[in-house]
Enzyme design. Structure first.
Site, short mmCIF file in Angstrom:
data_model
loop_
_atom_site.label_atom_id
_atom_site.label_comp_id
_atom_site.label_asym_id
_atom_site.label_seq_id
_atom_site.Cartn_x
_atom_site.Cartn_y
_atom_site.Cartn_z
N ASN A 86 0.88 -1.16 0.00
CA ASN A 86 0.00 0.00 0.00
C ASN A 86 0.92 1.22 0.00
O ASN A 86 1.87 1.27 0.79
CB ASN A 86 -0.89 0.01 1.25
CG ASN A 86 -1.90 -1.12 1.25
OD1 ASN A 86 -2.39 -1.51 0.19
ND2 ASN A 86 -2.21 -1.65 2.41
N GLY A 92 -3.85 3.45 0.41
CA GLY A 92 -4.28 2.85 1.68
C GLY A 92 -3.14 2.67 2.68
O GLY A 92 -3.27 1.89 3.63
N GLN A 93 -2.03 3.39 2.49
CA GLN A 93 -0.90 3.25 3.41
C GLN A 93 -1.17 4.02 4.70
O GLN A 93 -1.41 5.23 4.66
CB GLN A 93 0.39 3.77 2.76
CG GLN A 93 1.62 3.56 3.63
CD GLN A 93 2.91 4.04 2.96
OE1 GLN A 93 2.87 4.71 1.93
NE2 GLN A 93 4.03 3.71 3.56
N HIS A 99 6.44 -1.28 3.63
CA HIS A 99 6.24 -2.65 4.12
C HIS A 99 5.50 -3.46 3.08
O HIS A 99 4.61 -2.95 2.39
CB HIS A 99 5.49 -2.67 5.45
CG HIS A 99 4.23 -1.84 5.46
ND1 HIS A 99 4.25 -0.47 5.62
CD2 HIS A 99 2.94 -2.18 5.32
CE1 HIS A 99 3.02 -0.01 5.60
NE2 HIS A 99 2.18 -1.03 5.40
N HIS A 101 2.95 -6.49 2.55
CA HIS A 101 1.98 -7.39 3.18
C HIS A 101 2.08 -8.74 2.48
O HIS A 101 1.99 -8.81 1.24
CB HIS A 101 0.55 -6.88 2.98
CG HIS A 101 0.21 -5.61 3.71
ND1 HIS A 101 -0.50 -5.59 4.89
CD2 HIS A 101 0.47 -4.31 3.41
CE1 HIS A 101 -0.68 -4.34 5.28
NE2 HIS A 101 -0.10 -3.53 4.40
P1 AMP Z 1 -0.79 -0.13 5.71
O1 AMP Z 1 -2.24 0.25 5.73
O2 AMP Z 1 -0.37 -0.78 4.43
O3 AMP Z 1 0.10 1.02 6.12
O4 AMP Z 1 -0.65 -1.27 6.77
C1 AMP Z 1 -0.25 -1.08 8.09
C2 AMP Z 1 -0.49 -2.37 8.79
O5 AMP Z 1 0.20 -2.34 10.01
C3 AMP Z 1 -1.97 -2.64 9.12
O6 AMP Z 1 -2.36 -3.87 8.51
C4 AMP Z 1 -1.98 -2.74 10.65
O7 AMP Z 1 -2.86 -3.73 11.12
C5 AMP Z 1 -0.54 -3.07 10.95
N1 AMP Z 1 -0.05 -2.66 12.26
C6 AMP Z 1 -0.14 -1.43 12.81
N2 AMP Z 1 0.46 -1.43 14.02
C7 AMP Z 1 0.95 -2.67 14.22
C8 AMP Z 1 1.67 -3.30 15.27
N3 AMP Z 1 2.02 -2.64 16.38
N4 AMP Z 1 1.99 -4.60 15.15
C9 AMP Z 1 1.63 -5.29 14.03
N5 AMP Z 1 0.97 -4.75 13.00
C10 AMP Z 1 0.62 -3.46 13.09
#
Ligand code: AMP
Length: 113
Positions: A86, A92-93, A99, A101
């Site tokens: 994302n 949707g980031q 990172h 997924h």
């Molecule tokens: P994005 O929307 O691509 O930026 O994804 C961020 C992701 O990080 C989401 O799927 C969240 O559920 C995940 N996330 C946020 N904080 C944590 C955390 N402390 N540990 C594990 N995953 C997390």
């Protein structure tokens, strides 16, 4: 980078469930999984978005995909999996630390929502 939640996770200042780690990368379970297996693979180096990548990051980004391959194999995702970056608000980031997924254990549809 200060105040970056994923930098803090990579440095073990915030707890996570790790599934893979090497000199360059850390991978851990997503807190809010969207599939039976949902892993986030991050570089230890802080890079906010795809737009911030430099030529010198080419190998690092390749390492992320190879790590996804290794983790998927370890998790037994023989029928395939979804890999997603994302990027930016429309992408949707939510966390501004690049990172990948890795999601598996169910069938995904296309186009993505
Ligand atoms: P994005 O929307 O691509 O930026 O994804 C961020 C992701 O990080 C989401 O799927 C969240 O559920 C995940 N996330 C946020 N904080 C944590 C955390 N402390 N540990 C594990 N995953 C997390």
């Amino acid at each position: 980078m200060e105040n970056c939640i994923f930098c803090k996770i990579a440095q073990k200042e915030i707890p996570s469930t790790g599934v893979y780690e090497d000199e360059h990368l850390y991978a851990f379970r997503d807190l809010n999984p969207q599939a039976p297996e949902h892993i986030l693979i991050i570089p230890k180096k802080h890079i906010a978005r795809v737009e911030n990548l430099q030529e010198e990051d080419t190998e690092l980004m390749g390492r992320i995909v190879i790590a996804a391959q290794k983790i998927a194999e370890k998790l037994g995702l023989k029928k395939g999996y979804r890999l997603v970056f994302n990027n930016g608000p429309d992408g949707g980031q939510e966390v501004e630390h690049i990172h990948l997924h890795l999601m598996g254990g169910r069938k995904f549809s296309w186009p993505a929502g």
